[in-house]
Design a protein around this motif. Sequence first.
Motif, PDB file in Angstrom:
ATOM      1  N   GLY A   1     -70.090  51.534 -13.967  1.00 50.59           N
ATOM      2  CA  GLY A   1     -70.391  51.004 -12.641  1.00 50.59           C
ATOM      3  C   GLY A   1     -69.608  51.766 -11.604  1.00 50.59           C
ATOM      4  O   GLY A   1     -69.624  53.000 -11.572  1.00 50.59           O
ATOM      5  N   GLY A   2     -68.865  51.047 -10.778  1.00 47.32           N
ATOM      6  CA  GLY A   2     -68.062  51.707  -9.756  1.00 47.32           C
ATOM      7  C   GLY A   2     -66.604  51.852 -10.113  1.00 47.32           C
ATOM      8  O   GLY A   2     -65.782  52.138  -9.235  1.00 47.32           O
ATOM      9  N   ALA A   3     -66.255  51.679 -11.383  1.00 45.30           N
ATOM     10  CA  ALA A   3     -64.848  51.727 -11.797  1.00 45.30           C
ATOM     11  C   ALA A   3     -64.600  52.876 -12.760  1.00 45.30           C
ATOM     12  O   ALA A   3     -65.376  53.101 -13.698  1.00 45.30           O
ATOM     13  N   GLY A   4     -63.505  53.573 -12.515  1.00 47.11           N
ATOM     14  CA  GLY A   4     -63.013  54.575 -13.452  1.00 47.11           C
ATOM     15  C   GLY A   4     -61.903  53.963 -14.282  1.00 47.11           C
ATOM     16  O   GLY A   4     -60.923  53.437 -13.739  1.00 47.11           O
ATOM     17  N   PHE A   5     -62.055  53.984 -15.600  1.00 47.30           N
ATOM     18  CA  PHE A   5     -61.089  53.352 -16.500  1.00 47.30           C
ATOM     19  C   PHE A   5     -60.207  54.409 -17.160  1.00 47.30           C
ATOM     20  O   PHE A   5     -60.715  55.393 -17.718  1.00 47.30           O
ATOM     21  N   LEU A   6     -58.912  54.189 -17.109  1.00 50.14           N
ATOM     22  CA  LEU A   6     -57.924  55.009 -17.811  1.00 50.14           C
ATOM     23  C   LEU A   6     -57.229  54.127 -18.832  1.00 50.14           C
ATOM     24  O   LEU A   6     -56.694  53.067 -18.485  1.00 50.14           O
ATOM     25  N   THR A   7     -57.239  54.561 -20.091  1.00 48.23           N
ATOM     26  CA  THR A   7     -56.577  53.792 -21.143  1.00 48.23           C
ATOM     27  C   THR A   7     -55.554  54.681 -21.837  1.00 48.23           C
ATOM     28  O   THR A   7     -55.915  55.700 -22.440  1.00 48.23           O
ATOM     29  N   LEU A   8     -54.283  54.327 -21.715  1.00 44.64           N
ATOM     30  CA  LEU A   8     -53.234  55.039 -22.443  1.00 44.64           C
ATOM     31  C   LEU A   8     -53.443  54.767 -23.923  1.00 44.64           C
ATOM     32  O   LEU A   8     -53.542  53.617 -24.347  1.00 44.64           O
ATOM     33  N   ASN A   9     -53.487  55.845 -24.722  1.00 36.71           N
ATOM     34  CA  ASN A   9     -54.034  55.707 -26.075  1.00 36.71           C
ATOM     35  C   ASN A   9     -53.115  56.308 -27.139  1.00 36.71           C
ATOM     36  O   ASN A   9     -53.507  57.175 -27.905  1.00 36.71           O
ATOM     37  N   ARG A  10     -51.873  55.809 -27.161  1.00 32.11           N
ATOM     38  CA  ARG A  10     -50.965  56.140 -28.270  1.00 32.11           C
ATOM     39  C   ARG A  10     -50.372  54.822 -28.789  1.00 32.11           C
ATOM     40  O   ARG A  10     -49.172  54.585 -28.698  1.00 32.11           O
ATOM     41  N   PRO A  11     -51.209  53.947 -29.339  1.00 34.65           N
ATOM     42  CA  PRO A  11     -50.715  52.606 -29.689  1.00 34.65           C
ATOM     43  C   PRO A  11     -49.592  52.613 -30.703  1.00 34.65           C
ATOM     44  O   PRO A  11     -48.723  51.736 -30.666  1.00 34.65           O
ATOM     45  N   ARG A  12     -49.567  53.570 -31.621  1.00 36.06           N
ATOM     46  CA  ARG A  12     -48.480  53.599 -32.608  1.00 36.06           C
ATOM     47  C   ARG A  12     -47.139  53.889 -31.951  1.00 36.06           C
ATOM     48  O   ARG A  12     -46.089  53.510 -32.474  1.00 36.06           O
TER      49      ARG A  12
ATOM     50  N   GLU B   1     -62.952  39.363 -18.840  1.00 34.31           N
ATOM     51  CA  GLU B   1     -63.797  39.131 -17.668  1.00 34.31           C
ATOM     52  C   GLU B   1     -63.381  40.032 -16.514  1.00 34.31           C
ATOM     53  O   GLU B   1     -64.233  40.584 -15.800  1.00 34.31           O
ATOM     54  N   LEU B   2     -62.070  40.196 -16.320  1.00 35.10           N
ATOM     55  CA  LEU B   2     -61.586  41.072 -15.250  1.00 35.10           C
ATOM     56  C   LEU B   2     -62.106  42.493 -15.444  1.00 35.10           C
ATOM     57  O   LEU B   2     -62.613  43.125 -14.501  1.00 35.10           O
ATOM     58  N   LEU B   3     -61.984  43.008 -16.668  1.00 37.34           N
ATOM     59  CA  LEU B   3     -62.368  44.393 -16.927  1.00 37.34           C
ATOM     60  C   LEU B   3     -63.871  44.603 -16.810  1.00 37.34           C
ATOM     61  O   LEU B   3     -64.328  45.705 -16.489  1.00 37.34           O
ATOM     62  N   THR B   4     -64.638  43.579 -17.060  1.00 37.24           N
ATOM     63  CA  THR B   4     -66.080  43.675 -16.878  1.00 37.24           C
ATOM     64  C   THR B   4     -66.458  43.583 -15.405  1.00 37.24           C
ATOM     65  O   THR B   4     -67.269  44.360 -14.894  1.00 37.24           O
ATOM     66  N   ALA B   5     -65.831  42.648 -14.699  1.00 34.82           N
ATOM     67  CA  ALA B   5     -66.238  42.368 -13.320  1.00 34.82           C
ATOM     68  C   ALA B   5     -65.871  43.480 -12.352  1.00 34.82           C
ATOM     69  O   ALA B   5     -66.599  43.719 -11.373  1.00 34.82           O
TER      70      ALA B   5
ATOM     71  N   ASP C   1     -61.484  40.790  -5.023  1.00 36.96           N
ATOM     72  CA  ASP C   1     -62.238  39.554  -5.233  1.00 36.96           C
ATOM     73  C   ASP C   1     -62.121  39.079  -6.677  1.00 36.96           C
ATOM     74  O   ASP C   1     -61.973  37.871  -6.944  1.00 36.96           O
ATOM     75  N   VAL C   2     -62.193  40.027  -7.597  1.00 35.88           N
ATOM     76  CA  VAL C   2     -62.114  39.671  -9.014  1.00 35.88           C
ATOM     77  C   VAL C   2     -60.755  39.055  -9.331  1.00 35.88           C
ATOM     78  O   VAL C   2     -60.657  37.995  -9.977  1.00 35.88           O
TER      79      VAL C   2
END
Length: 362
Positions: free
Chosen positions: A17-28, A202-206, A214-215
């Motif tokens: 949609g209108g959001a760019g998602f960044l996920t830090l991805n070194r869970p270990r 819900e936040l990440l979807t909205a 607003d969310v």
Amino acid sequence: MSAGAGGDAPVLRHVEGGAGFLTLNRPRALNSLNHAMVLAVEESLTAWEEDPAVRTVVLTGSGDRGLCAGGDVRAIFDDVRSAGESAAVGASERFWHDEYRMNGRIARFPKPYVAVMDGLVLGGGVGVSAHGSVRVVTERSQVGMPETTIGFVPDVGGTYLLSRAPGELGTHLALTGAPVGPGDALLCGLADHFVPSSSLPELLTAVATEPAADVVARLAAAPPPARLAQAREWIDRCYAADTVEEILRRLRDAGTADAAAAADTIGSKSPTSLKVTLAALRRARGLPSLDAVLRQEYRVSCAMLAAPDLMEGIRAQLVDKDRDPKWSPATLSEVDTAEVERCFAPRPGRELELPWAVDGAS
């Protein structure tokens, strides 16, 4: 909590949609930041700032333990062991230079930057989140700057944030290195909104289709109590002292178990780190902007590489894990005032370069 698709990249990136998602991805590694991650975040911000289709940026962390447990300081230790001190110093200075520039870019990002500060948010994790414009904590959040525990000093703009916390709360957090829960993170100005973790999906979807403000307003709830609010009297009185020695004396004389525990905690930290940290916080209060504080922090961080306590602290906490560092010097009285001052000295040709900065701070 991850928002990104699966993959092995240290930072996952996608637009929905209108959001760019960044996920830090070194869970270990509890999503600890390395140089490649810093560059990836900044590259994404640069691209999305100019992309009219991206109205909001959202930062999350992979796994269920936290957003980010800090910078990858273990890599500094390993570089010293394998590549030698000179090469490790060069690599560390380059990493910090790019990390602090990224912190500054987050703070000046012109679109909503939603940081989901769920779980552990420590050190470099604060730098990648708490400079954002929409900072969300949950009941699982533990937010802190634990650098004195490893013989270092709060950085990533941490001394800017803590120096501007109410009263002396920031000094308490900086010297003890203790993380705080969501209520105290809000009290200290490290976050803006409390959203229960059950509402994060819900936040990440909205946010992909609705304005972030607003969310968050719709999903926000009353936060847990701020525990430190009840301790403001002794915190503000004790930590207003001009020296670490006097702070410790006041804490021990305060007549409360919490103040005595804080004194014991501070007493276990690197004496050099404590003195440099207090000086950095006091100086940060008088600096005009985050950019100016980041420049100061870069000088301090690079100077601390030349002191023995950083390597010893990393060894004790993260390598051998004996939790028994041998600080050098071992006592506050042995810390040379000139060595503290040296940490703040200009470094001609080796200063932090922030291309947008216009405040002229030295």
